[in-house]
Write an enzyme that holds these catalytic residues in place. Structure first.
Site, PDB file in Angstrom:
ATOM      1  N   THR A  99      -0.463   4.557   4.819  1.00  0.00           N
ATOM      2  CA  THR A  99      -1.846   3.935   4.967  1.00  0.00           C
ATOM      3  C   THR A  99      -1.963   3.167   6.280  1.00  0.00           C
ATOM      4  OG1 THR A  99      -0.939   2.408   3.284  1.00  0.00           O
ATOM      5  CG2 THR A  99      -2.418   3.919   2.616  1.00  0.00           C
TER       6      THR A  99
ATOM      7  N   GLY B  46       0.803  -1.059  -0.162  1.00  0.00           N
ATOM      8  CA  GLY B  46       0.068   0.189   0.151  1.00  0.00           C
ATOM      9  C   GLY B  46       0.846   1.177  -0.037  1.00  0.00           C
TER      10      GLY B  46
ATOM     11  N   ASP C 147      -6.363   3.041 -20.551  1.00  0.00           N
ATOM     12  CA  ASP C 147      -7.243   2.012 -21.058  1.00  0.00           C
ATOM     13  C   ASP C 147      -6.995   1.548 -22.627  1.00  0.00           C
ATOM     14  OD1 ASP C 147      -8.318   1.615 -18.428  1.00  0.00           O
ATOM     15  OD2 ASP C 147     -10.178   2.531 -19.186  1.00  0.00           O
TER      16      ASP C 147
ATOM     17  N   PRO D 287       2.629   4.932   0.881  1.00  0.00           N
ATOM     18  CA  PRO D 287       3.173   5.261   2.354  1.00  0.00           C
ATOM     19  C   PRO D 287       1.985   5.911   3.165  1.00  0.00           C
ATOM     20  CG  PRO D 287       4.506   6.047   0.436  1.00  0.00           C
ATOM     21  CD  PRO D 287       3.239   5.471  -0.239  1.00  0.00           C
TER      22      PRO D 287
ATOM     23  N   GLU E 152     -15.387   3.856 -13.837  1.00  0.00           N
ATOM     24  CA  GLU E 152     -15.190   2.464 -13.182  1.00  0.00           C
ATOM     25  C   GLU E 152     -16.353   1.434 -13.041  1.00  0.00           C
ATOM     26  OE1 GLU E 152     -12.210   1.880 -12.706  1.00  0.00           O
ATOM     27  OE2 GLU E 152     -11.433   3.984 -13.098  1.00  0.00           O
TER      28      GLU E 152
ATOM     29  N   THR F  49       2.706   0.183   8.992  1.00  0.00           N
ATOM     30  CA  THR F  49       3.701  -0.065  10.257  1.00  0.00           C
ATOM     31  C   THR F  49       3.103  -0.043  11.383  1.00  0.00           C
ATOM     32  OG1 THR F  49       5.478   1.434   8.780  1.00  0.00           O
ATOM     33  CG2 THR F  49       5.867   1.071  11.419  1.00  0.00           C
TER      34      THR F  49
ATOM     35  N   HIS G  33     -16.437  -0.494 -16.245  1.00  0.00           N
ATOM     36  CA  HIS G  33     -15.515  -1.582 -16.323  1.00  0.00           C
ATOM     37  C   HIS G  33     -16.206  -2.636 -15.559  1.00  0.00           C
ATOM     38  CE1 HIS G  33     -12.071   0.349 -17.915  1.00  0.00           C
ATOM     39  NE2 HIS G  33     -11.773   1.317 -17.110  1.00  0.00           N
TER      40      HIS G  33
HETATM   41  P1  ADP Z   1       3.012   3.159   6.423  1.00  0.00           P
HETATM   42  O1  ADP Z   1       3.770   2.300   7.189  1.00  0.00           O
HETATM   43  O2  ADP Z   1       1.850   2.548   5.612  1.00  0.00           O
HETATM   44  O3  ADP Z   1       3.694   4.171   5.516  1.00  0.00           O
HETATM   45  P2  ADP Z   1       2.323   4.242   8.898  1.00  0.00           P
HETATM   46  O4  ADP Z   1       1.941   3.154   9.855  1.00  0.00           O
HETATM   47  O5  ADP Z   1       3.893   4.613   9.228  1.00  0.00           O
HETATM   48  O6  ADP Z   1       2.383   4.184   7.616  1.00  0.00           O
HETATM   49  O7  ADP Z   1       1.293   5.507   9.325  1.00  0.00           O
HETATM   50  C1  ADP Z   1       1.881   6.827   9.655  1.00  0.00           C
HETATM   51  C2  ADP Z   1       1.085   7.297  10.808  1.00  0.00           C
HETATM   52  O8  ADP Z   1      -0.414   7.932  10.134  1.00  0.00           O
HETATM   53  C3  ADP Z   1       0.683   6.454  11.794  1.00  0.00           C
HETATM   54  O9  ADP Z   1       1.573   6.656  12.891  1.00  0.00           O
HETATM   55  C4  ADP Z   1      -0.794   7.035  12.306  1.00  0.00           C
HETATM   56  O10 ADP Z   1      -0.722   8.239  13.140  1.00  0.00           O
HETATM   57  C5  ADP Z   1      -1.355   7.635  11.239  1.00  0.00           C
HETATM   58  N1  ADP Z   1      -2.222   6.574  10.285  1.00  0.00           N
HETATM   59  C6  ADP Z   1      -2.352   5.889   9.263  1.00  0.00           C
HETATM   60  N2  ADP Z   1      -3.314   4.896   9.161  1.00  0.00           N
HETATM   61  C7  ADP Z   1      -3.930   4.943  10.360  1.00  0.00           C
HETATM   62  C8  ADP Z   1      -5.074   4.233  10.586  1.00  0.00           C
HETATM   63  N3  ADP Z   1      -5.682   3.488   9.995  1.00  0.00           N
HETATM   64  N4  ADP Z   1      -5.514   4.613  11.841  1.00  0.00           N
HETATM   65  C9  ADP Z   1      -4.902   5.756  12.639  1.00  0.00           C
HETATM   66  N5  ADP Z   1      -3.881   6.181  12.437  1.00  0.00           N
HETATM   67  C10 ADP Z   1      -3.291   5.994  11.062  1.00  0.00           C
HETATM   68 ZN    ZN Z   2     -10.457   2.877 -16.993  1.00  0.00          ZN
END
Ligand code: ADP
Ligand code: ZN
Length: 602
Positions: free
Chosen positions: A202, A198, A497, A200, A421, A205, A424
């Protein structure tokens, strides 16, 4: 601690020796500017008491050491010592003749020996430290893993908003880590490696950390780029070290962020550090193959680019479970905003629901950042709570800062994307040979796509029939077709497409012999590109033939376009319903999508 003072001692010794060497080399050259003329002047004045002649072996060159009557010493070099000797004799100066010592024995033999010894001791103690896993000392620990270990993670699933399916998927991992023994007894197989995919921010981590927190096990964090160093072998040694630590602390989670930095497909990317990366990757594979499934180590890795990963890491027994962590939909964004707003004071004019609606394409990290900016702004203005204006200003700042174009999404754009979408997806669902729809989304992807339709992954058929390819073409064209039906006009959003459709149709004609032009191969596999190929190619296919091919390609595409249009027109109501649902929810899953068809036929 003891080891560290050992290092400081070695360091001190090196510095002292260096200083000593510099001092020696300087001190022997102190009177460099005393010349032969100076000597002659002094001799004429009767000022020279004695000289020592150091003559090099077999040649007349040498150094003259001069001692004056006032006991100062000087020296100078000459090309012929015999001449000086006879001159000094004529002046009645005392002379002693010495042979030049071969060379300075200390500088020549002792110092290099010492340096070698010191280097040896240095590396030896470093390795000993690696094996015992002692206190890490950054400068000294090249081969040591840079992983951070968190033993009592306070992060749990409660800190992760939205991502319900992902959390459900990972529940069994938590359960396994809590009690690996239970699974061993049952002979159940738990994945060793989980790949989180996914963009960055999301929450990949965060999810991994939350698993560790839920299961109350240690969490090792390292980034793929930490493995990649200039020196060959360092990365591999760090991997070894990391897993040695992990084994000692199992059950535990090892989280490797940006795994693509190490696990890029071999041969992708340009030059530099190939060997190093491959060694590192191989070591990682060796480690993963080497521990048992139920040993209690779960390796999680995050990437934004599954497509560039070496397929070797995705094999069974390695990262064989893939979880896609996508940007949150409108409900997810609201949940994330609520979670991060908990510890902040919001004025009652802030409407998080509304904010969630206007932030399509924002990731969890963006949303957190947005609220944080708002809080900073409020604090700067010495207000006790965040008001609507803080939020709106931060929205623009974060939106622009992260280059999300989402804040520019107009209602009209969103509507076009929704119909596109849906086009599709509906075709994929209705055509018998094209598989099923897994998700449809109008959340921008960060790679420039305004939305996407994802099919249920299935085992790719080895052979595709002509009809199968035609139906796939129809699905590809479906987005554009829907736009035309609904708006009577088309947008630029379908360019990729069209490219894809052209490629498929072209292959049907030139490689698969699926057109009236017959069973002739007009084109090789275009996997390999090399200069000059196109020239050769131009010779085998005449201009006229090329025009004919283009004609056939167009014929196939036109036919598919018309058929796709007919199908969508027959299902116009479903198209409207699907688009409306997409506009409301932004992302719909398989069940919701398929329900659209049931409702319509019932
Ligand atoms: P990735 O590892 O996907 O790049 P992180 O896990 O480092 O993203 O997310 C960075 C920060 O964004 C987290 O520390 C949190 O504060 C916030 N965050 C991202 N997604 C969520 C979520 N689903 N719920 C709550 N906080 C989130
Ligand atoms: Zn399309």
């Amino acid at each position: 601690m003891k080891r560290q003072s050992g290092y400081s001692f070695v360091f001190l010794l090196i510095i002292l020796l260096l200083a000593g060497a510099i001092w020696v080399s300087f001190s022997t050259k102190r009177d460099n500017n005393y010349s032969r003329d100076d000597f002659q002047h002094a001799a004429e004045a009767g000022d020279v008491a004695s000289i020592v002649i150091e003559q090099n072996k077999e040649v007349p060159t040498g150094t003259i050491h001069v001692t004056t009557k006032s006991f100062s010493t000087y020296r100078f070099s000459v090309t012929d010592v015999r001449e000086i000797e006879s001159y000094a004799r004529s002046k009645g100066i005392a002379i002693r003749v010495d042979n030049v010592p071969e060379s300075n024995w200390f500088l020549m033999y002792v110092l290099p020996g010492l340096v070698v010894l010191i280097i040896f001791v240095f590396f030896y103690s470093m390795m000993a430290n690696n094996q015992s896993g002692g206190v890490s000392n950054r400068m000294m620990n090249f081969g040591k893993s840079r992983a951070q270990m968190v033993t009592d993670s306070k992060t749990t699933f409660a800190n992760v908003a939205g991502l319900r399916e992902e959390k459900d998927d990972l529940d069994e991992v938590v359960d396994f880590l809590k009690d690996p023994g239970k699974y061993t007894e049952m002979g159940a197989r738990i994945p060793k490696g989980i790949l989180l995919e996914g963009m960055p921010g999301t929450g990949k981590t965060l999810l991994a950390k939350a698993i560790a927190g839920e299961a109350k096990v240690p969490f090792f964090f390292i980034s793929g780029s930490d493995f990649v160093e200039m020196f060959v072998g360092v990365g591999a040694s760090r991997v070894r070290d990391l897993f040695a630590d992990a084994k000692k602390n199992s059950p535990c989670i090892v989280f490797i962020d940006e795994i693509d930095a190490v696990a890029r497909r071999r041969g992708a990317g340009m030059g530099g550090g190939h060997d190093e990366r491959e060694q590192t990757l191989n070591q990682l594979l060796v480690e993963m193959d080497g521990f048992e499934e139920n040993e209690g180590i779960i390796v999680m890795a995050a990437t934004n680019r599954v497509d560039i990963l070496d397929p070797a890491i995705l094999r069974p027994g390695r990262f064989d479970r893939k979880i896609t962590v996508s940007a949150p939909d409108v409900q997810g964004r609201e949940a994330i905003l609520k979670l991060h707003a908990e510890k902040k004071h919001l004025g009652d004019d802030v409407d998080l629901k509304e904010l969630a609606r206007t932030t399509a394409g924002f990731t969890g990290a963006d949303l957190e950042n947005l609220l944080n900016e708002a809080a900073i702004k409020a604090a700067r203005e010495k207000r006790a709570y965040i008001n609507d204006e803080d939020v709106r200003k931060s929205f623009i700042k974060v939106g622009i800062g992260t280059e999300k174009r989402s804040h520019l999404i107009t209602e009209r754009d969103r509507k076009i994307t929704a119909y596109h979408e849906s086009g599709h997806a509906i075709l994929m669902h209705l055509l018998p040979l094209t598989g099923s729809v897994y998700t449809v989304s109008v959340i921008p992807t960060g790679e420039g796509a305004a939305g996407y339709m994802m099919p249920v992954p299935d085992n790719d058929d080895q052979h595709q029939t002509k009809e199968q390819l035609r139906q796939r073409l129809m699905v590809t064209l479906g987005g554009r077709v829907a736009e035309e039906i609904i708006f009577g006009d088309v947008s630029t959003g379908a360019s990729s497409d069209i490219k894809k459709a052209t490629k498929v149709a072209r292959s049907m004609v030139t490689r698969f012999g699926m057109s009236p032009l017959g069973l002739i191969c007009y084109e090789d596999d275009d996997n390999e590109v090399f200069i000059g190929r196109d020239l050769a190619h131009a010779k085998t296919t005449s201009e006229a033939k090329a025009a004919e091919i283009d004609e056939e390609v167009k014929h196939i595409i036109d036919g598919c376009y018309q058929e796709a249009k007919r199908i969508l027109e027959e299902n116009l109501q479903i198209l409207h319903n699907c688009a409306a649902l997409l506009i409301e929810k932004e992302r719909i899953g398989r069940e919701e999508f398929e329900a659209l068809f049931v409702a319509e036929t019932a």
